[in-house]
Structures are given as structure tokens and as C-alpha cells.
Motif scaffolding. Sequence first.
Motif, mmCIF file in Angstrom:
data_model
loop_
_atom_site.group_PDB
_atom_site.id
_atom_site.type_symbol
_atom_site.label_atom_id
_atom_site.label_comp_id
_atom_site.label_asym_id
_atom_site.label_seq_id
_atom_site.Cartn_x
_atom_site.Cartn_y
_atom_site.Cartn_z
ATOM 1 N N GLN A 20 -77.898 -35.961 3.260
ATOM 2 C CA GLN A 20 -76.804 -35.830 2.295
ATOM 3 C C GLN A 20 -75.682 -35.359 3.537
ATOM 4 O O GLN A 20 -76.111 -34.259 4.170
ATOM 5 N N THR A 21 -74.305 -34.740 2.689
ATOM 6 C CA THR A 21 -73.412 -34.629 4.302
ATOM 7 C C THR A 21 -72.555 -33.773 3.275
ATOM 8 O O THR A 21 -71.651 -33.520 2.429
ATOM 9 N N ALA A 22 -71.880 -32.733 4.930
ATOM 10 C CA ALA A 22 -70.708 -31.917 3.816
ATOM 11 C C ALA A 22 -69.578 -32.330 4.531
ATOM 12 O O ALA A 22 -69.960 -33.191 5.487
ATOM 13 N N ILE A 23 -68.659 -32.274 3.992
ATOM 14 C CA ILE A 23 -67.224 -32.830 4.244
ATOM 15 C C ILE A 23 -66.830 -31.900 5.956
ATOM 16 O O ILE A 23 -67.686 -30.554 6.428
ATOM 17 N N SER A 24 -66.468 -32.324 7.002
ATOM 18 C CA SER A 24 -65.949 -31.734 8.541
ATOM 19 C C SER A 24 -65.323 -30.054 8.678
ATOM 20 O O SER A 24 -65.046 -30.422 7.583
ATOM 21 N N GLU A 25 -66.185 -30.043 9.393
ATOM 22 C CA GLU A 25 -64.818 -28.676 9.612
ATOM 23 C C GLU A 25 -63.895 -27.947 9.848
ATOM 24 O O GLU A 25 -63.314 -27.939 9.045
ATOM 25 N N GLU A 26 -63.111 -29.369 9.562
ATOM 26 C CA GLU A 26 -62.168 -29.683 10.041
ATOM 27 C C GLU A 26 -61.316 -29.917 8.232
ATOM 28 O O GLU A 26 -60.029 -28.913 8.494
ATOM 29 N N MET A 27 -61.801 -30.148 7.743
ATOM 30 C CA MET A 27 -60.967 -30.421 5.920
ATOM 31 C C MET A 27 -61.718 -29.042 5.240
ATOM 32 O O MET A 27 -60.656 -28.694 4.958
ATOM 33 N N ALA A 28 -62.550 -28.462 6.094
ATOM 34 C CA ALA A 28 -63.043 -27.614 5.192
ATOM 35 C C ALA A 28 -61.751 -26.314 5.280
ATOM 36 O O ALA A 28 -61.125 -25.158 4.977
ATOM 37 N N PHE A 29 -61.645 -26.487 6.869
ATOM 38 C CA PHE A 29 -60.736 -25.236 7.586
ATOM 39 C C PHE A 29 -59.073 -25.496 6.341
ATOM 40 O O PHE A 29 -58.733 -24.832 6.095
ATOM 41 N N ARG A 30 -58.748 -26.317 6.291
ATOM 42 C CA ARG A 30 -57.730 -26.896 5.867
ATOM 43 C C ARG A 30 -57.398 -26.719 4.164
ATOM 44 O O ARG A 30 -56.697 -26.193 3.770
ATOM 45 N N ILE A 31 -59.184 -26.988 4.021
ATOM 46 C CA ILE A 31 -58.728 -26.667 2.043
ATOM 47 C C ILE A 31 -58.975 -25.197 2.205
ATOM 48 O O ILE A 31 -57.712 -24.701 1.386
ATOM 49 N N LYS A 32 -59.234 -24.308 3.120
ATOM 50 C CA LYS A 32 -59.130 -22.624 3.055
ATOM 51 C C LYS A 32 -57.834 -21.942 2.856
ATOM 52 O O LYS A 32 -57.290 -21.260 2.619
ATOM 53 N N ASN A 33 -56.986 -22.785 3.765
ATOM 54 C CA ASN A 33 -56.339 -22.372 4.641
ATOM 55 C C ASN A 33 -54.886 -22.923 3.131
ATOM 56 O O ASN A 33 -54.376 -21.848 2.992
ATOM 57 N N GLU A 34 -55.184 -23.991 2.881
ATOM 58 C CA GLU A 34 -54.418 -24.313 1.484
ATOM 59 C C GLU A 34 -54.362 -23.288 0.383
ATOM 60 O O GLU A 34 -53.923 -22.759 -0.462
ATOM 61 N N ALA A 35 -55.745 -23.266 0.695
ATOM 62 C CA ALA A 35 -56.046 -22.346 -0.857
ATOM 63 C C ALA A 35 -55.797 -20.093 -1.255
ATOM 64 O O ALA A 35 -55.320 -20.321 -1.640
ATOM 65 N N PHE A 36 -56.084 -20.515 0.460
ATOM 66 C CA PHE A 36 -55.247 -18.807 0.967
ATOM 67 C C PHE A 36 -54.660 -18.770 1.139
ATOM 68 O O PHE A 36 -53.716 -17.532 0.890
ATOM 69 N N ALA A 37 -53.461 -20.038 1.681
ATOM 70 C CA ALA A 37 -52.104 -19.349 2.145
ATOM 71 C C ALA A 37 -51.706 -20.233 1.299
ATOM 72 O O ALA A 37 -50.004 -19.178 1.868
ATOM 73 N N ASN A 38 -51.471 -21.052 0.682
ATOM 74 C CA ASN A 38 -50.517 -21.577 0.257
ATOM 75 C C ASN A 38 -50.564 -21.229 -1.486
ATOM 76 O O ASN A 38 -50.348 -22.427 -2.071
ATOM 77 N N SER A 39 -51.730 -20.724 -1.657
ATOM 78 C CA SER A 39 -51.885 -20.662 -3.618
ATOM 79 C C SER A 39 -51.433 -20.714 -4.266
ATOM 80 O O SER A 39 -49.642 -20.367 -4.542
ATOM 81 N N ASP A 40 -51.307 -20.975 -5.206
ATOM 82 C CA ASP A 40 -50.311 -21.225 -6.432
ATOM 83 C C ASP A 40 -51.411 -20.247 -7.578
ATOM 84 O O ASP A 40 -50.551 -20.628 -8.676
ATOM 85 N N ILE A 41 -52.355 -19.964 -7.602
ATOM 86 C CA ILE A 41 -52.648 -18.757 -8.658
ATOM 87 C C ILE A 41 -52.026 -17.839 -8.801
ATOM 88 O O ILE A 41 -52.302 -17.809 -10.195
ATOM 89 N N ASP A 42 -51.155 -17.219 -8.389
ATOM 90 C CA ASP A 42 -50.322 -16.065 -8.870
ATOM 91 C C ASP A 42 -49.895 -16.628 -9.775
ATOM 92 O O ASP A 42 -49.080 -16.299 -10.969
ATOM 93 N N LYS A 43 -49.005 -18.209 -10.229
ATOM 94 C CA LYS A 43 -47.898 -18.536 -10.852
ATOM 95 C C LYS A 43 -48.529 -19.204 -11.584
ATOM 96 O O LYS A 43 -48.568 -19.166 -13.156
ATOM 97 N N LEU A 44 -50.348 -19.720 -11.626
ATOM 98 C CA LEU A 44 -50.727 -20.351 -12.716
ATOM 99 C C LEU A 44 -51.221 -19.705 -13.390
ATOM 100 O O LEU A 44 -51.091 -20.058 -15.077
ATOM 101 N N SER A 45 -52.086 -18.565 -12.608
ATOM 102 C CA SER A 45 -52.519 -17.459 -13.410
ATOM 103 C C SER A 45 -51.573 -16.943 -15.075
ATOM 104 O O SER A 45 -51.953 -17.438 -16.334
ATOM 105 N N MET A 46 -50.346 -16.900 -14.903
ATOM 106 C CA MET A 46 -49.135 -16.330 -15.898
ATOM 107 C C MET A 46 -49.020 -17.962 -16.907
ATOM 108 O O MET A 46 -48.859 -17.276 -17.616
ATOM 109 N N TYR A 47 -49.069 -18.983 -15.760
ATOM 110 C CA TYR A 47 -48.509 -19.685 -16.889
ATOM 111 C C TYR A 47 -49.361 -20.326 -17.634
ATOM 112 O O TYR A 47 -48.787 -20.641 -19.047
ATOM 113 N N MET A 48 -50.647 -20.400 -17.358
ATOM 114 C CA MET A 48 -51.828 -20.602 -17.997
ATOM 115 C C MET A 48 -52.012 -19.288 -18.846
ATOM 116 O O MET A 48 -53.370 -19.808 -20.268
#
Length: 529
Positions: A20-48
Motif C-alpha cells: 500500500q502507498t501513501a500520497i506523495s509528500e508534495e501532494m500532502a503539503f498541497r492538501i494541508k496548505n489548502e486546508a489551513f491557508a484557504n479553508s472554507d470551514i468558517d463560512k461553511l460551518s455557518m451555512y450548514m
Amino acid sequence: MKKFLLLACSIMSFCALHAQTAISEEMAFRIKNEAFANSDIDKLSMYMTDLLGSRLAASEQKLRSEQLVVKKLAEYGLSNPRSEFAAEFTKGGWDSEKNYVAMTKPYYCSYAANPKAWTGSTKGLVKGEVIMPGQIQTEADLEKWRGKLAGKIILMPVTQQYSISFEPLAFRYTDEELANMETDPRPGRHNYRRQTGAPRAAMTMPSREQMMKQRELQQKFTQMLKDEGALAIINTRGTFNVTSGSGAQYKVGDPEPLPEFTLPLEDGGRMARLIQMGEKVEMELEIKNKFTDNQKINNVVAEIPGTDPKLKNEVILIGGHLDSWHSSTGAADNASGCIVMMEALRILKALGVQPKRTIRIALWGGEEQGLYGSRGYLQNYLVDNKNKKTLPGYDKFALYLNMDNGSGRFRGIYLEQNDLAKPFFDAWKAPIESLGFKTISPRTTGSTDHVTFDRVGLPAYQFIQDELEYDRTYHTNMDTWERLSLEDLKIDAAIVATIALSAANDANRIPVKPGYPEAALKGSNGRPF
């Protein structure tokens, strides 16, 4: 020696092919960066929560929320966002339109009450004396109140007592507790949940015969109340808050039940004590509930299509239940799960990923009434229970990830005693161990939608979560936006995005449990999964 080297190389090649294999380190970085730098959680939480409001199964509020969620998934650029039929629901729709409850004697006090789902309305503003019939345990108890109920408001026995608790309301799992979860308890208690809040009294469970007799007496008493013209029924449940309880025994076409509502312990207990002191207690009520004939439970579904010619029809499913009880906006239970899964797919879509397998989100309806949405999905796509056979989707089902334990941080995952899944999660968790996702537990946990799929042997799992204030607030009028830990939700979304993409791109997938689906099909006895 040459033969040994050839054999060793063959074994190494086989292991590499099936590792079994994990995603690449580059993709892991991109996911974390999008999740924490560009998160939509604040707005989405009020929406939902604030915008969607409560989402009782089959209600007009739930139908409205489905359309709003479909709209949001379309905004995220997901493919084919839709609300699709899952199962029939005989209760039909029910919405609370007005709810005013107050004590007027011996003095005035307004109460935060919660109407019981699928119960009726008062005839405008009504006033009456509150009486306490006590426990109805025999026919004699029943007859004692015959002819004395007209125009009365019935306060059912207050059986709960408040106890001061010195335990914290919220907690995070300790390293010791997480390590304990990694041990296999079979046979024995499978899951681990630390209890928070006031200690619960030990309970002696009645026999089935006793339960049936008590239910029959209760039904007779309820009918007597209606026949004699009682105004309403009061239940008392929960401390500091109002719990939803369960809905009334009602189905479309039945006579409308008496108005019934729930008060918190502090308010119901106050009136009970006043009555015990000999004081006359009176209330005024105006309750308006709306019944509709909608008998459909729907799921909200969307996806990122797979791109690999051989794997694109296999499905990585992620989800949580969209429905809630009606006393609040269902934030922790379970807007939180929907928020995380929606944000996980938003992250992957924003990054332009093209997974080999299809990644699909399913936000279930009717979970609170018995997993209607996920069971409907199973029967529509995966298993024909009536004819006891699998459908084409069964062999294409690669993984399901479920969230339904509040908004706390993911600490790992329960494997439902499926040892075959451990090597996969051991590999997939490598990029997210820094987020605290480390515990791979062989144990089971229940009472939510992953159980639907696990029962037929499919790889379906629930996360280990810090439960925070979950036991205090779920199913109550306190389950609002304020209950959400937004920072934890951001981390959870990054974890889901990472695991979902890893599973979608892995050359292999978690096998169905040995002996399935045959074991489930033979053992179902015609019951719906």
C-alpha cells in the motif's frame, strides 16, 4: 545461492506490487496548505447550521436543506450534485411552526420547551392546570384518573435527578487511552467512550414482557388523555438543556396525536416540587405543528469522477448524516460530519486532483430514525436484500469513511475487527501523523451509518475522535454553531482528503471481510440492511 536470490527477488517484487502507498509528500503539503491557508470551514460551518436550521427527517426544513447543500456542492465544482431518493418513510413530514410554553401560576415564567416530533397542535392559546398522575404501572393506576383529565396539562413523572459532576465537560484522549485502543479486546467490550458530565445511575433493565405490558398501559393512558380532552403532555429530560427524545408513534393517515413537549429537568422539576408542596400550578401553551405527506428519505450526493480506465468505476465513499433533530441546528450531530466531508472534497477539487477511483460524498437522510439513508443507498446500489444477492456496485465499493461523533479532532480510526485493513491505514496515515492521526484500532464502534456497510462485509469505518462536549449537547437545543471546534474541523478535513485520495490512487484496495457477503445474506432473515 542463485535460486535463493531469484526467490528473494520474486518475493520482494510481489510485496512491492501489492504494497500500500501513501500520497506523495508534495501532494500532502498541497492538501494541508489548502486546508489551513484557504479553508472554507468558517463560512461553511455557518451555512450548514445557521442557514440550514433544523433538519428533521422528511420535514420541509430537511427538503429545503437538501437544495441548499446541492447548491453549495455545485459551487465547489463537484460533479452531478443531487438529492436522490433513498427509502420510504411512513411517518411523513413534520415541522414545528410555533412553540410558546409558560407557567402562569403561582407566578409567571416562560420556558424553553421542545415539541415532541410527530405530535399535534393546541387549538390556539390554551390555559390549564398542571397535574401529575405519577407512574401508570397497573390498570388500577389507570382507572384512578378516569374522568379527571379534561382541560388538564399532564406532567409525566420526573425520574431524572441532577448530580453535581466534577468531571470536565470536554476532553481529549490521552496517549494512554489511545494506546489502549490499539489492543484487540475480542472477546469483550469493543469500543471505548469516556463518559462526561453527571454520572449516570445504574439501571436495571426490565424484561421484554414487562416492557410490552408497560407500553400497552402507556398507550391506553395516552388514548384516555385524548378521549377526555387533556390539553397536552409534558416530558422532562436533560439538564440545562432540552432534549429531543424520540418522535411519537405516528404514521401518515393516523389521527393527530395530542400536543406533547419536553422541558429541561430544572423546569419540569420546579413544577413537580410546587405540586408536591400543595401549590396549584397552571400553564398557558400555544403549539402549532405541521404534518405533511412526504414519505421520502433523500440523500445528497456528488463526486469527483475517477480517471483510470480500469479503476474509475470503483468508489471511495465519504459521508455523514445531514438530518438532525428539530430542537436546534444539529451542529455537532451531525452538521460537523457534513462540513468535514464537503470541505475535504472542496480541497481536492481546488487542487485539481484527478483520482484514479471516483471519490463520492453522500450526506445521509433519516439516520436518527434508523439509518434510512445509508440503508437505502445499500439497497439501491449494493445489495438486493429481497432476492438475497449483491448488485454490481458491491464489487465496485472500495471504502467508506464516516464522521458522526461531534466536531472533535480525529485521532485515528476503528477497523471494525478487520485486520486486513490495517496495512492500508498504516501506509495512508504517514503524511497525517503530524496532525495527531496515529491510532489504528481493531475495535468496533456503532450506532451510525458505517454499520450499514460493515454488516455486509464492506470496508466501512468511523473515526476515533476527541468527543469534546458531545455527550452534553447532542440531541438538545444546545447543539448549535457554538458547539463546533472549527480548528479541529479544519484538521479533520485535511485528514479525510488525504486518506480518500490515498485510497483512490492506491493500486490495491481493502478486501471485503472473509465470508462476506454470503454471511450477511444468509443471516438477514428478510430484514432490510
